[in-house]
Enzyme design. Structure first.
Site, mmCIF file in Angstrom:
data_model
loop_
_atom_site.group_PDB
_atom_site.id
_atom_site.type_symbol
_atom_site.label_atom_id
_atom_site.label_comp_id
_atom_site.label_asym_id
_atom_site.label_seq_id
_atom_site.Cartn_x
_atom_site.Cartn_y
_atom_site.Cartn_z
ATOM 1 N N ALA A 1 0.126 9.050 5.204
ATOM 2 C CA ALA A 1 -0.936 8.511 6.047
ATOM 3 C C ALA A 1 -0.502 7.251 6.792
ATOM 4 O O ALA A 1 0.411 6.545 6.371
ATOM 5 C CB ALA A 1 -2.164 8.194 5.194
ATOM 6 N N PRO B 1 3.722 14.968 4.413
ATOM 7 C CA PRO B 1 2.614 14.246 5.045
ATOM 8 C C PRO B 1 2.350 12.910 4.354
ATOM 9 O O PRO B 1 2.191 12.842 3.144
ATOM 10 C CB PRO B 1 1.426 15.197 4.863
ATOM 11 C CG PRO B 1 1.775 15.989 3.631
ATOM 12 C CD PRO B 1 3.259 16.146 3.659
ATOM 13 N N GLY C 1 10.915 11.977 -5.073
ATOM 14 C CA GLY C 1 12.119 11.383 -5.616
ATOM 15 C C GLY C 1 13.420 11.870 -5.034
ATOM 16 O O GLY C 1 14.491 11.456 -5.494
ATOM 17 N N ARG D 1 -4.773 2.409 -8.323
ATOM 18 C CA ARG D 1 -3.571 1.650 -8.017
ATOM 19 C C ARG D 1 -3.861 0.177 -8.243
ATOM 20 O O ARG D 1 -4.574 -0.456 -7.463
ATOM 21 C CB ARG D 1 -3.132 1.895 -6.575
ATOM 22 C CG ARG D 1 -2.736 3.355 -6.356
ATOM 23 C CD ARG D 1 -2.703 3.748 -4.905
ATOM 24 N NE ARG D 1 -2.849 5.211 -4.807
ATOM 25 C CZ ARG D 1 -3.203 5.836 -3.708
ATOM 26 N NH1 ARG D 1 -3.460 5.167 -2.605
ATOM 27 N NH2 ARG D 1 -3.317 7.150 -3.702
ATOM 28 N N TYR E 1 0.828 -1.212 0.000
ATOM 29 C CA TYR E 1 0.000 0.000 0.000
ATOM 30 C C TYR E 1 0.859 1.258 0.000
ATOM 31 O O TYR E 1 0.593 2.206 -0.745
ATOM 32 C CB TYR E 1 -0.914 -0.013 1.228
ATOM 33 C CG TYR E 1 -1.598 1.316 1.481
ATOM 34 C CD1 TYR E 1 -2.668 1.739 0.687
ATOM 35 C CD2 TYR E 1 -1.162 2.159 2.508
ATOM 36 C CE1 TYR E 1 -3.280 2.959 0.914
ATOM 37 C CE2 TYR E 1 -1.773 3.374 2.736
ATOM 38 C CZ TYR E 1 -2.832 3.775 1.943
ATOM 39 O OH TYR E 1 -3.424 4.983 2.163
ATOM 40 N N THR F 1 -4.061 19.876 0.375
ATOM 41 C CA THR F 1 -3.790 18.974 -0.738
ATOM 42 C C THR F 1 -4.844 19.168 -1.814
ATOM 43 O O THR F 1 -6.034 18.997 -1.569
ATOM 44 C CB THR F 1 -3.760 17.513 -0.265
ATOM 45 O OG1 THR F 1 -2.688 17.365 0.677
ATOM 46 C CG2 THR F 1 -3.535 16.567 -1.422
ATOM 47 N N GLN G 1 -1.442 19.002 7.295
ATOM 48 C CA GLN G 1 -1.969 18.750 5.953
ATOM 49 C C GLN G 1 -3.461 18.455 6.029
ATOM 50 O O GLN G 1 -3.910 17.657 6.862
ATOM 51 C CB GLN G 1 -1.237 17.567 5.318
ATOM 52 C CG GLN G 1 -1.780 17.134 3.961
ATOM 53 C CD GLN G 1 -2.880 16.077 4.060
ATOM 54 O OE1 GLN G 1 -2.951 15.347 5.043
ATOM 55 N NE2 GLN G 1 -3.748 16.028 3.063
ATOM 56 N N TYR H 1 -7.155 17.583 3.743
ATOM 57 C CA TYR H 1 -7.976 17.350 2.567
ATOM 58 C C TYR H 1 -9.295 18.091 2.769
ATOM 59 O O TYR H 1 -9.800 18.153 3.895
ATOM 60 C CB TYR H 1 -8.297 15.863 2.392
ATOM 61 C CG TYR H 1 -7.122 14.990 2.040
ATOM 62 C CD1 TYR H 1 -6.583 15.005 0.757
ATOM 63 C CD2 TYR H 1 -6.578 14.115 2.971
ATOM 64 C CE1 TYR H 1 -5.522 14.179 0.425
ATOM 65 C CE2 TYR H 1 -5.522 13.288 2.643
ATOM 66 C CZ TYR H 1 -4.995 13.325 1.370
ATOM 67 O OH TYR H 1 -3.949 12.510 1.042
ATOM 68 N N ARG I 1 1.205 8.655 -6.797
ATOM 69 C CA ARG I 1 0.041 7.873 -6.374
ATOM 70 C C ARG I 1 -1.270 8.413 -6.939
ATOM 71 O O ARG I 1 -2.328 7.837 -6.672
ATOM 72 C CB ARG I 1 -0.025 7.835 -4.838
ATOM 73 C CG ARG I 1 1.123 7.069 -4.223
ATOM 74 C CD ARG I 1 1.195 7.269 -2.718
ATOM 75 N NE ARG I 1 0.066 6.683 -2.011
ATOM 76 C CZ ARG I 1 -0.006 5.408 -1.629
ATOM 77 N NH1 ARG I 1 0.972 4.564 -1.940
ATOM 78 N NH2 ARG I 1 -1.035 4.958 -0.951
ATOM 79 N N ARG J 1 16.409 11.713 -2.847
ATOM 80 C CA ARG J 1 16.988 10.543 -2.183
ATOM 81 C C ARG J 1 18.369 10.783 -1.593
ATOM 82 O O ARG J 1 18.963 9.858 -1.029
ATOM 83 C CB ARG J 1 17.047 9.359 -3.164
ATOM 84 C CG ARG J 1 15.684 8.884 -3.652
ATOM 85 C CD ARG J 1 14.861 8.295 -2.526
ATOM 86 N NE ARG J 1 13.555 7.796 -2.945
ATOM 87 C CZ ARG J 1 12.416 8.484 -2.827
ATOM 88 N NH1 ARG J 1 12.431 9.709 -2.302
ATOM 89 N NH2 ARG J 1 11.269 7.964 -3.215
#
Length: 350
Positions: free
Chosen positions: A77, A75, A280, A162, A23, A153, A125, A127, A250, A282
Site C-alpha cells: 500500500a 501488492p 523473506g 503493530r 509503518y 487477500t 489485489q 480486499y 504484519r 532476498r
C-alpha cells in the site's frame, strides 16, 4: 541478503520520512514472523544436477499472462509515502525489468495510470470491504484497465496489532485524498465514517472466491494461505491460484514462515492450480529455492519499497533485473535450463 538489497534498504531508511519508514517496515506483535522470514529460506540447501545443457537458461513463464521473469512485485500500500510518483514510478521500474506487478487496492495513483505505465500483464489485489460494492467496482475497473487476475487477500479479517512507540503514533504523512485515490469514485455521497466503510470484512467465506471471480470475470488467486487444508478448500471453491503468504509478518505474529508452509501446500494442490509465494525472499538463491519447492512465481514486498525510496523507477528496475540475473546464473549452476527443470529434488534441508 543480496548486497544490492542491503544497500537499497540502508539508502531508503536515510531517505524516507521516519513515520512512513516505521509503518512500512514493522511487523505485528513482537515481530517474530518478520525476523524469521529470510532465515527460513536460508535453511535449505541446493542439490545441483551436472552434465546438463545450460548454455541457454530461460526464466520465462506463463502465469495469467506471459512474463520474462518469475520474480515480481507483491501488492503493498501507499507507495506515495516513499516517492511522489507512487505506484506509477514502481510500475515504470517493473516495465523496464519485464517483471510481474500486482497493484494494491490501497494504491495512491489511479489504476488506469498505473496500468498505462506497465509493459505487460498485471494483477489486481483486492480486499473484501465492508461495502462490497466498492470492492466489486474496483475489480471491474481493474479488469477494464487490463488486469489478468484478481488477488483476493484472505488473511486480514482484522488488521494485525503493530506495537508503536509514542513517536510512531503520529498520523502518516498521507492525505485522505491520496489514500482514497481509487476508492473515492465508488463511495456513497454521504457517509459518516469512510474508513469504516472501506475496512476489511471479518465475515469472509469460501463463497467469496466465486463472488470475486464474477465481479470482474477474472481468475482469482487467494492470498494469505499457510495451510494445506485451506489451500484445498480454496481450490474446491473455485480459486485459480494459491498465494502462500503471511502478509510480510504484519498480521498474525508467530505465524509459520512461507518457506516452511510452501512444500505442504504444493503437495496438496498438485498441478491443479499454480502456487505463488512471497515473504523473506532476498536474493536469486531464495527465489530458486522457492521455485524448486513448487512455486510458479516469487513476489517481493519490502525490497521493492526500499528500491522505490532509494532511487525511484531506475532502482526498482535495477533490483529486479539483478535478482533475475542471479536466479538465471544459479539455475545454470544447478543444471536447470528452464523453470520446468526445477523440482523438489533440487533442494534439501539435510
Amino acid at each position: 541478503m543480496h548486497e544490492l538489497l542491503r544497500e537499497l534498504r540502508d539508502r531508503a531508511e536515510r531517505a524516507a520520512d521516519p513515520d512512513s519508514w516505521s509503518y512500512l517496515s514493522r511487523g505485528s506483535g513482537d515481530q517474530r514472523t518478520v525476523g524469521e522470514a529470510h532465515d527460513a529460506w536460508d535453511r535449505y540447501r541446493l542439490r545441483p544436477r551436472v552434465l546438463r545443457d545450460v548454455e541457454d537458461v530461460s526464466t520465462e513463464l506463463d502465469l495469467f499472462g506471459h512474463w520474462p521473469s518469475p520474480i515480481g512485485i507483491a501488492p503493498t500500500a501507499f507507495h506515495a509515502l516513499l516517492e511522489a510518483g507512487g505506484e506509477v514510478t514502481t510500475a515504470t521500474g517493473a516495465a523496464a525489468a519485464g517483471a510481474p506487478m500486482v497493484v494494491s487496492s490501497r494504491a495512491t495513483r489511479r489504476l488506469e495510470d498505473i496500468a498505462a505505465s506497465l509493459a505487460g500483464p498485471w494483477w489486481f489485489q483486492a480486499y473484501l470491504m465492508r461495502d462490497r460494492s466498492v470492492t466489486a467496482a474496483l475489480i471491474e475497473r481493474a479488469a477494464d484497465a487490463g488486469a489478468t487476475a484478481v488477488v483476493l487477500t484472505a488473511d486480514t479479517p482484522y488488521v494485525g496489532h503493530r506495537a508503536r512507540t509514542a513517536a510512531q503514533a503520529r498520523p502518516l504523512p498521507l492525505s485522505d485524498e491520496q489514500a482514497l485515490t481509487n476508492m473515492r469514485d465508488h463511495l456513497p455521497a454521504e457517509v459518516d465514517d469512510i474508513w469504516e466503510l472501506i475496512d476489511q470484512r471479518a465475515d469472509l467465506s469460501l463463497a467469496d472466491i466465486g463472488w470475486a471471480a464474477r465481479a470482474g470475470g477474472l481468475p482469482v488467486i487467494v492470498k494469505g494461505v499457510l495451510r494445506a487444508d485451506d489451500a484445498l478448500a480454496c481450490v474446491r471453491a473455485g480459486a485459480s491460484g494459491i498465494w502462500v503468504s503471511n502478509h510480510g509478518g504484519r498480521q498474525l505474529d508467530r505465524a509459520v514462515s512461507t518457506a516452511a508452509a510452501l512444500p505442504e501446500i504444493v503437495a496438496a494442490v498438485g498441478d491443479s492450480v499454480p502456487v505463488v509465494v512471497d515473504g523473506g525472499v532476498r536474493d536469486g538463491y531464495d527465489a530458486l529455492t522457492a521455485l524448486a519447492l513448487g512455486a510458479r512465481a516469487v513476489m517481493l514486498g519490502r525490497p521493492v519499497l526500499w528500491a522505490l525510496a532509494a532511487g525511484g523507477s531506475e532502482a526498482v528496475g535495477e533490483m529486479l533485473v539483478e535478482l533475475t540475473a542471479e536466479l538465471r546464473h544459479a539455475m545454470g549452476l544447478a543444471g536447470a535450463a528452464c523453470l520446468g527443470d526445477l523440482d523438489r529434488s533440487v533442494v534439501t534441508t539435510g
